[in-house]
Scaffold this motif. Structure first.
Motif, PDB file in Angstrom:
ATOM      1  N   LYS A  98       0.825  -1.201   0.000  1.00  0.00           N
ATOM      2  CA  LYS A  98       0.000   0.000   0.000  1.00  0.00           C
ATOM      3  C   LYS A  98       0.864   1.257   0.000  1.00  0.00           C
ATOM      4  O   LYS A  98       0.672   2.157  -0.805  1.00  0.00           O
ATOM      5  CB  LYS A  98      -0.922  -0.013   1.213  1.00  0.00           C
ATOM      6  CG  LYS A  98      -1.991  -1.106   1.098  1.00  0.00           C
ATOM      7  CD  LYS A  98      -2.847  -1.157   2.339  1.00  0.00           C
ATOM      8  CE  LYS A  98      -4.068  -2.067   2.128  1.00  0.00           C
ATOM      9  NZ  LYS A  98      -4.800  -2.233   3.387  1.00  0.00           N
ATOM     10  N   GLY A  99       1.825   1.286   0.903  1.00  0.00           N
ATOM     11  CA  GLY A  99       2.610   2.500   1.074  1.00  0.00           C
ATOM     12  C   GLY A  99       3.496   2.824  -0.117  1.00  0.00           C
ATOM     13  O   GLY A  99       3.683   3.986  -0.467  1.00  0.00           O
ATOM     14  N   ASN A 100       4.053   1.795  -0.756  1.00  0.00           N
ATOM     15  CA  ASN A 100       4.982   2.064  -1.853  1.00  0.00           C
ATOM     16  C   ASN A 100       4.348   1.892  -3.218  1.00  0.00           C
ATOM     17  O   ASN A 100       5.042   1.985  -4.232  1.00  0.00           O
ATOM     18  CB  ASN A 100       6.208   1.134  -1.745  1.00  0.00           C
ATOM     19  CG  ASN A 100       6.997   1.383  -0.472  1.00  0.00           C
ATOM     20  OD1 ASN A 100       7.249   2.521  -0.113  1.00  0.00           O
ATOM     21  ND2 ASN A 100       7.354   0.329   0.219  1.00  0.00           N
ATOM     22  N   GLY A 101       3.035   1.602  -3.243  1.00  0.00           N
ATOM     23  CA  GLY A 101       2.367   1.441  -4.530  1.00  0.00           C
ATOM     24  C   GLY A 101       2.945   0.291  -5.334  1.00  0.00           C
ATOM     25  O   GLY A 101       3.339   0.456  -6.477  1.00  0.00           O
ATOM     26  N   LEU A 102       3.039  -0.905  -4.737  1.00  0.00           N
ATOM     27  CA  LEU A 102       3.625  -2.048  -5.433  1.00  0.00           C
ATOM     28  C   LEU A 102       2.537  -2.850  -6.147  1.00  0.00           C
ATOM     29  O   LEU A 102       1.432  -2.968  -5.635  1.00  0.00           O
ATOM     30  CB  LEU A 102       4.349  -2.957  -4.432  1.00  0.00           C
ATOM     31  CG  LEU A 102       5.298  -2.274  -3.449  1.00  0.00           C
ATOM     32  CD1 LEU A 102       5.987  -3.317  -2.585  1.00  0.00           C
ATOM     33  CD2 LEU A 102       6.333  -1.450  -4.193  1.00  0.00           C
ATOM     34  N   LYS A 135      11.728  -6.807  -3.888  1.00  0.00           N
ATOM     35  CA  LYS A 135      12.732  -5.750  -3.791  1.00  0.00           C
ATOM     36  C   LYS A 135      12.511  -4.915  -2.533  1.00  0.00           C
ATOM     37  O   LYS A 135      13.446  -4.588  -1.826  1.00  0.00           O
ATOM     38  CB  LYS A 135      12.649  -4.874  -5.046  1.00  0.00           C
ATOM     39  CG  LYS A 135      13.992  -4.281  -5.403  1.00  0.00           C
ATOM     40  CD  LYS A 135      13.938  -3.499  -6.708  1.00  0.00           C
ATOM     41  CE  LYS A 135      14.087  -4.366  -7.938  1.00  0.00           C
ATOM     42  NZ  LYS A 135      13.642  -3.680  -9.159  1.00  0.00           N
ATOM     43  N   HIS A 136      11.273  -4.604  -2.224  1.00  0.00           N
ATOM     44  CA  HIS A 136      11.017  -3.711  -1.095  1.00  0.00           C
ATOM     45  C   HIS A 136      11.035  -4.399   0.261  1.00  0.00           C
ATOM     46  O   HIS A 136      11.382  -3.794   1.251  1.00  0.00           O
ATOM     47  CB  HIS A 136       9.669  -2.984  -1.270  1.00  0.00           C
ATOM     48  CG  HIS A 136       9.779  -1.784  -2.146  1.00  0.00           C
ATOM     49  ND1 HIS A 136       9.715  -1.863  -3.512  1.00  0.00           N
ATOM     50  CD2 HIS A 136       9.989  -0.488  -1.854  1.00  0.00           C
ATOM     51  CE1 HIS A 136       9.852  -0.651  -4.021  1.00  0.00           C
ATOM     52  NE2 HIS A 136      10.026   0.201  -3.042  1.00  0.00           N
ATOM     53  N   SER A 187      10.047 -13.633   0.136  1.00  0.00           N
ATOM     54  CA  SER A 187      10.134 -14.632  -0.941  1.00  0.00           C
ATOM     55  C   SER A 187      11.314 -14.404  -1.874  1.00  0.00           C
ATOM     56  O   SER A 187      11.327 -14.911  -2.977  1.00  0.00           O
ATOM     57  CB  SER A 187       8.827 -14.747  -1.745  1.00  0.00           C
ATOM     58  OG  SER A 187       8.777 -13.832  -2.803  1.00  0.00           O
ATOM     59  N   SER A 188      12.321 -13.668  -1.420  1.00  0.00           N
ATOM     60  CA  SER A 188      13.455 -13.449  -2.318  1.00  0.00           C
ATOM     61  C   SER A 188      14.590 -14.424  -2.046  1.00  0.00           C
ATOM     62  O   SER A 188      15.607 -14.384  -2.713  1.00  0.00           O
ATOM     63  CB  SER A 188      13.962 -12.010  -2.191  1.00  0.00           C
ATOM     64  OG  SER A 188      14.443 -11.776  -0.898  1.00  0.00           O
ATOM     65  N   SER A 189      14.426 -15.298  -1.057  1.00  0.00           N
ATOM     66  CA  SER A 189      15.527 -16.232  -0.811  1.00  0.00           C
ATOM     67  C   SER A 189      15.221 -17.625  -1.335  1.00  0.00           C
ATOM     68  O   SER A 189      15.542 -17.941  -2.452  1.00  0.00           O
ATOM     69  CB  SER A 189      15.880 -16.254   0.670  1.00  0.00           C
ATOM     70  OG  SER A 189      16.346 -14.980   1.061  1.00  0.00           O
ATOM     71  N   CYS A 190      14.563 -18.460  -0.508  1.00  0.00           N
ATOM     72  CA  CYS A 190      14.310 -19.823  -0.991  1.00  0.00           C
ATOM     73  C   CYS A 190      13.069 -19.872  -1.871  1.00  0.00           C
ATOM     74  O   CYS A 190      12.898 -20.791  -2.647  1.00  0.00           O
ATOM     75  CB  CYS A 190      14.194 -20.814   0.161  1.00  0.00           C
ATOM     76  SG  CYS A 190      12.562 -20.943   0.911  1.00  0.00           S
ATOM     77  N   GLY A 191      12.200 -18.869  -1.744  1.00  0.00           N
ATOM     78  CA  GLY A 191      11.056 -18.781  -2.638  1.00  0.00           C
ATOM     79  C   GLY A 191       9.866 -19.650  -2.257  1.00  0.00           C
ATOM     80  O   GLY A 191       8.859 -19.644  -2.940  1.00  0.00           O
ATOM     81  N   SER A 192       9.957 -20.389  -1.135  1.00  0.00           N
ATOM     82  CA  SER A 192       8.848 -21.296  -0.837  1.00  0.00           C
ATOM     83  C   SER A 192       7.585 -20.545  -0.428  1.00  0.00           C
ATOM     84  O   SER A 192       6.501 -21.090  -0.457  1.00  0.00           O
ATOM     85  CB  SER A 192       9.247 -22.293   0.248  1.00  0.00           C
ATOM     86  OG  SER A 192       9.293 -21.657   1.501  1.00  0.00           O
ATOM     87  N   CYS A 193       7.701 -19.284  -0.039  1.00  0.00           N
ATOM     88  CA  CYS A 193       6.500 -18.547   0.344  1.00  0.00           C
ATOM     89  C   CYS A 193       5.947 -17.715  -0.809  1.00  0.00           C
ATOM     90  O   CYS A 193       5.044 -16.906  -0.614  1.00  0.00           O
ATOM     91  CB  CYS A 193       6.795 -17.646   1.552  1.00  0.00           C
ATOM     92  SG  CYS A 193       8.073 -16.433   1.231  1.00  0.00           S
ATOM     93  N   ALA A 200      19.070  -0.090  -0.894  1.00  0.00           N
ATOM     94  CA  ALA A 200      17.719  -0.271  -0.344  1.00  0.00           C
ATOM     95  C   ALA A 200      17.072  -1.498  -0.979  1.00  0.00           C
ATOM     96  O   ALA A 200      17.352  -1.789  -2.139  1.00  0.00           O
ATOM     97  CB  ALA A 200      16.878   0.969  -0.623  1.00  0.00           C
ATOM     98  N   PRO A 201      16.226  -2.223  -0.272  1.00  0.00           N
ATOM     99  CA  PRO A 201      15.666  -1.898   1.037  1.00  0.00           C
ATOM    100  C   PRO A 201      16.602  -2.214   2.215  1.00  0.00           C
ATOM    101  O   PRO A 201      16.221  -1.960   3.350  1.00  0.00           O
ATOM    102  CB  PRO A 201      14.426  -2.788   1.109  1.00  0.00           C
ATOM    103  CG  PRO A 201      14.794  -3.988   0.317  1.00  0.00           C
ATOM    104  CD  PRO A 201      15.672  -3.481  -0.799  1.00  0.00           C
ATOM    105  N   ASP A 202      17.772  -2.778   1.946  1.00  0.00           N
ATOM    106  CA  ASP A 202      18.644  -3.107   3.069  1.00  0.00           C
ATOM    107  C   ASP A 202      19.343  -1.862   3.567  1.00  0.00           C
ATOM    108  O   ASP A 202      19.549  -0.913   2.822  1.00  0.00           O
ATOM    109  CB  ASP A 202      19.650  -4.175   2.632  1.00  0.00           C
ATOM    110  CG  ASP A 202      18.941  -5.440   2.212  1.00  0.00           C
ATOM    111  OD1 ASP A 202      17.996  -5.824   2.920  1.00  0.00           O
ATOM    112  OD2 ASP A 202      19.272  -5.997   1.163  1.00  0.00           O
TER     113      ASP A 202
END
Ligand code: SRM
Ligand code: FAD
Ligand code: SF4
Ligand code: FES
Lengths: 818, 120
Positions: A439-443, A451-452, A456-462, B89-91
């Motif tokens: 909501k806040g960053n308009g994703l 990115k924000h 889910s940016s590591s193993c991706g299981s979620c 960012a975001p880190d």
């Protein structure tokens, strides 16, 4: 060169997204002027619903504030409506007399709400639901009046009704159809949704036709009357009976329009200087009313405005999701039960769950879900990717998670999760963080959320869970990317498929060369694309391409796994899980000599020496080499292990010599580099003690030969391997497995395990090449053997290089001298 | 090879290694009194020196993939801007930077950390 002038009419979601895409591609190409009838920057219109219901505030839904326009050198005329276009002089005029000339004009005027042509429609208190002003009127009315009537039970009408209800009004929804949301839901689902909304206090009048809005003593609307003569009180009437593309201006100046402004696949109108995107445009007979397709249009349009001239918009399949907190509704595609379609239905009225998936020719063409919408995004992906579902049809309705998953304590329904529930176990990201960031960053996309928030940016299981949270927060504005077209990473717009074809067709021989030839946006790529390019070059041009060690992840560069403390682990190969006293002694000696802190038997039937300093690696390898041991590639996107059971060599049940075959397979595949790691197993009988059922290639001995299974996975998400073929001899096992793996090496995308590759291309594709076509199988097998020819032990090579070249001492820590 | 011009007392410079010992788009590790320091060389032949410890969980940045002005940490893929030492960012976080230069094909390092470029 003087900049060209671009003027945009309409400062809404589709138009501004086009500008954003354009600025990414060609930041200096145009001098940009924007006219917007509303006195604001660009805001997220779809979040007007949570603003109305009090879950969000207006400042929270701004996407591009006034600073954004200034920072990007865009002249914004907010609150000025364009009233004329002179197409000959290429000038537009606004209602206050402001003029602007253009070389290219972009129409993004959105839609107008459809206002029923009934008496009383102009009375105070009668409004539509489209913009900030309407939302503010509703909020103000709710605090002073009691009775609200919403006309139209579509998405918009129900969200308006829900908001007004939460603001304390008495709300009745009037609808001409026999059930609500009839364009998105079938009758059963519509009925279920109606009951859950009624439970919240909403009232419905179905099959009611409005005949008049009645004026009260105060001058504002006071009641609504129907064709059947009935009437009910109404202090506020919200018209949500549909939208019409806003084409007034375009029509007035002679631009070809039908329902909307007619555009081609490049989003051009009949006047080549004028483009149109968004709800005002009609493409191949369709004017869309949801954000996701408009964003796809924006991308293509920007590409053409930037004069890149690639990309065509060919239309979109849409999905919708009602944004009413606590109620889950999802629908996508076609579910009208047309000829040749089959319905697969699960209906549990007790639990309030209804799922209907419509299938035609083994492909999903539509899906409707109430109550449990967890798998909405999965069905939508199957639909968009046109994936063959014959193999998973029997458990299709149980959802993606019915296919096996671990790691979320079985909790898979995003809507039921509290804000503090951990969604991403690797990075510790909770549901609340994700929702706030969306909501806040308009994703709008999974990649943006990654990115924000890192979720889910590591193993991706979620990933599935994050997609659901996106879908439920954004409604139909959530964009699932068609996996086929997804760019490799932010450094390029090319997909894995495109890159691979280019490398093959243009004979590209290194990652750096590929980046240059394929117009990479970044000078030296990134940690995602370089390893992929390096792999594609090496696998397409064996013995020809140059390996770039700096484009490999550290594990492959160091031929060892990096540990959390910066030390490394060493796993020598134990062919087929077999070892000898000599090997064990050499391992023991090395462990003592290098003071190895931990020695562990791995899940892959061999021994791991953990906690070794990088400086010591070449020496320990040299020692192991001396005892005849070589690298186990425990670190590589490569052949890992071939697990075996004891088999007929010893076991009383064994039907085949599984150890022997396992060793032969492992030796054949030694040093094979692949899109992701590859694991095999050979069991001597169907008791399957080597767990061949969850391997990339699993072999099970039976009395008359071997059964071959492929594309299993025992990792993040357990996938049972699928039956490929039955063969008789060891040689056949080697040829079939080798051919299958070569197909995967040639067609798999980087970091795609065999299970994901087969999920994408279908098992039938692999069978056609490997099982049903003997010539093709032999060709594949020969190409595999050719690329493995002369394979060397990377440890021995490294040890040798350490002795002979200065740069090769790179494993050593340097000392500083004054 | 070029390095950013830096202010440091000339007697501060420590000789490290021949420039050719750092692979293009790669790094070497130097053991120092202040802990390990990583010296990177990017595509444009610029060299950078930072503490060899990721602001996230101390991962050895020297072992990461170098791209543009950035290194991606090998442990959990944080990206660190080598020029300013800040995580992208975001880190959030930063590593100490050290002056480094190449003279006569040889790499020299100073152990007087450069000031942080941004306020916290
Ligand atoms: C050492 C070992 C654990 C053990 O002590 O038993 C291990 C250790 C690691 N595994 Fe594993 N896996 C080990 C067997 C397995 C198995 C079991 C097997 O091979 O039979 C699996 C499930 C089977 C499968 O892959 O289908 C397994 C599924 C994974 C996954 C998930 C892969 C997936 O596609 O879902 C990862 C993550 C990845 O590769 O991206 C992973 C990643 C890792 C990494 C390499 C994490 C990393 O990138 O640093 C771990 C390195 C630890 C370290 O510090 O050295 N490991 N890993 C096992 C080495 C086996 C070997 O002899 O080579
Ligand atoms: C309450 C609400 C909830 C919604 N929820 C969802 C949802 O959950 N999911 C989803 O996908 N979609 C949703 N939508 C639809 C989505 O918001 C629209 O599809 C999208 O905003 C359309 O973008 P657009 O740029 O075409 O039009 P708009 O965003 O409407 O922008 C057009 C702009 O042009 C301006 N304009 C028009 N004519 C002129 C002129 N002559 N001169 C200057 N300016 C002019 C208008 O004032 C307007 O600001 C929702 C819409 C509403 C109203
Ligand atoms: S060894 Fe495998 S399961 Fe264990 S912590 Fe590491 S990656 Fe996770
Ligand atoms: S330690 Fe560097 S990213 Fe975690």
């Amino acid at each position: 060169m003087e900049k060209q002038k671009l003027v945009m009419i309409g400062n809404g979601m589709a138009g501004v997204r086009t500008l954003e895409e354009l600025l990414k591609l060609a930041p200096d190409h145009y001098e940009i002027t924007v006219f917007g009838a509303e006195p604001h920057g660009n805001y997220n219109r779809i979040l007007l619903s949570p603003v109305l219901s009090g879950e969000m505030t207006l400042p929270e839904i701004m996407l591009n504030d006034l600073d954004w326009y200034r920072d990007n050198g865009i002249t914004l005329h907010a609150g000025r409506k364009v009233v004329g276009i002179d197409r000959r002089q290429r000038v537009v005029t606004a209602d206050d007399g402001t003029v602007a000339s253009y070389d290219r004009l972009l129409l993004a005027t959105g839609s107008n709400p459809f206002i029923l042509p009934v008496p009383g429609r102009d009375l105070p208190g009668v409004i539509a639901y489209r913009d900030i002003a309407d939302t503010e009127t509703m909020i103000a009315t709710a605090s002073a009046h009691r009775h609200a009537v919403v006309i139209g039970a579509g998405l918009l009408g129900l969200e308006a009704a829900n908001g007004l209800l939460l603001r304390g009004m008495n709300v009745t929804v009037v609808h001409v159809g026999d059930w609500i949301m009839e364009r998105q839901l079938d009758r059963t689902a519509g009925g279920m949704l109606q009951r859950s909304l009624e439970a919240k206090g909403m009232r419905f009048l179905l099959a009611h036709h409005t005949s008049e809005l009645v004026q009260g003593e105060s001058g504002r609307v006071a009641a609504i009357r129907f064709k059947n003569g009935d009437s009910i009180p109404a202090d506020l009437v919200v018209m949500a009976a549909g939208i019409r593309p806003n084409i007034e201006l375009a029509k007035a100046v002679g631009i070809q329009c039908n329902r909307g402004v007619l555009v081609s696949d490049t989003l051009q109108t009949f006047d080549p200087a004028i483009y149109a995107v968004g709800e005002c445009a009609e493409h191949r007979g369709v004017a869309y009313g949801l954000v996701a397709p408009l964003f796809e249009q924006a991308k293509v349009c920007a590409n053409h405005l930037a004069q890149f001239g690639i990309g065509r918009y060919t239309g979109s399949v849409t999905s919708t999701k009602l944004k009413v907190t606590g109620i889950d509704v999802f629908s996508a595609g076609d579910f009208s039960s047309a000829d040749g379609t089959e319905d697969i239905v699960l209906h549990d009225p007790g639990l309030g769950i209804y799922k209907r998936v419509v299938v035609r020719d083994d492909k999903v063409v539509g899906a409707v879900m109430i109550g449990d919408t967890a798998d909405g995004s999965w069905y939508f992906k199957l639909l968009k990717d046109q994936q063959d579902i014959s193999n998973i049809r029997d458990h299709l309705l149980f959802g993606q998670h019915g296919l096996g998953d671990v790691g979320h304590k079985g909790e898979t329904v995003a809507a039921n999760l509290p804000d503090d529930a951990e969604v991403c176990g690797c990075n510790g990201v909770c549901k609340g963080d994700i929702v706030k960031s969306i909501k806040g960053n308009g994703l709008f996309t999974l990649d943006e959320v990654r990115k924000h928030t890192k979720a889910s940016s590591s193993c991706g299981s979620c990933t599935g869970l994050v997609e659901q949270i996106l879908a439920s927060t954004l409604g139909g504005a959530y964009q699932t990317t068609q996996s086929k077209d997804k760019p490799v990473c932010g450094c390029t717009h090319l997909s894995h498929g495109d890159v691979r074809t280019a490398i093959r067709e243009q004979h590209l021989l290194s990652a750096l060369q590929a980046m240059k030839v394929l117009d990479w946006k970044t000078p030296s790529g990134c940690a995602s694309c370089r390893p992929a390019l390096n792999y594609y070059c090496l696998s397409s041009w064996p013995h020809e391409a140059t390996d770039d060690p700096q484009s490999r992840f550290i594990n492959e560069r160091a031929h060892a796994n990096i540990q959390k403390d910066g030390t490394y682990s060493v796993v020598p190969r134990m062919w087929g899980g077999l070892t000898t006293p000599g090997e064990l002694r050499a391992i023991a000696d090395a462990a003592e000599k290098y003071a190895v802190p931990t020695i562990k038997v791995t899940g892959g039937q061999r021994i791991d020496l953990l906690g070794i300093r990088k400086d010591d690696l070449p020496a320990i390898w040299a020692d192991l080499n001396k005892a005849g041991m070589v690298s186990g590639h425990a670190y590589g996107k490569s052949i890992r292990t071939v697990k075996t059971c004891v088999g007929s060599e010893h076991c009383r049940f064994g039907t085949q010599r599984s150890m022997d075959l396992g060793v032969k397979l492992e030796k054949m595949l030694f040093d094979m580099y692949s899109p992701h790691k590859v694991k095999l197993a050979v069991s001597g009988c169907p008791r399957n003690c080597a767990e061949a059922g969850i391997k990339d290639v699993g072999v099970i001995g039976v009395d008359s030969g071997y059964e071959l299974y492929v594309a299993g996975n025992g990792g993040i998400k357990t996938e049972v391997a699928q039956f490929l073929a039955k063969v008789k001899t060891d040689e056949e096992v080697m040829e079939y497995s080798g051919a299958f793996l070569q197909l995967y090496r040639e067609e798999g995308w980087y970091l795609e395990r065999t299970c994901h590759y087969i999920e994408r291309v279908g098992l039938d594709h692999a069978k056609a090449q490997v099982v049903n076509n003997a010539t093709r199988r032999r060709e594949l097998f020969e190409r595999l053997l050719h690329s493995l020819q002369g394979a060397k032990d990377p440890w021995a090579e490294r040890v040798e290089a350490e002795r002979t070249s200065a740069l090769a001492r790179e494993f050593q820590t340097l000392e500083a001298t004054a | 090879m070029s390095a950013h011009p830096v202010q440091t007392a000339s007697n501060d410079w420590l000789a490290i290694c021949p420039a050719s010992a750092i692979p293009l788009l790669g790094a070497r590790v130097v053991r120092t009194a202040l802990g390990n320091v990583a010296i990177f060389r990017n595509q444009d032949d610029q060299v950078f020196a930072v503490q060899d410890a990721c602001p996230h969980k101390g991962g050895p940045l020297s072992q990461g993939i170098v791209h543009g002005l950035t290194v991606t940490c090998p442990l959990h893929a944080w990206k660190i801007d080598l020029d300013c030492g800040e995580a992208i960012a975001p880190d959030q976080g930063c590593v100490a930077r050290y002056p480094v230069q190449v003279r006569d094909q040889h790499v020299y390092l100073s152990l007087t950390p450069l000031p942080r470029t941004t306020e916290t």
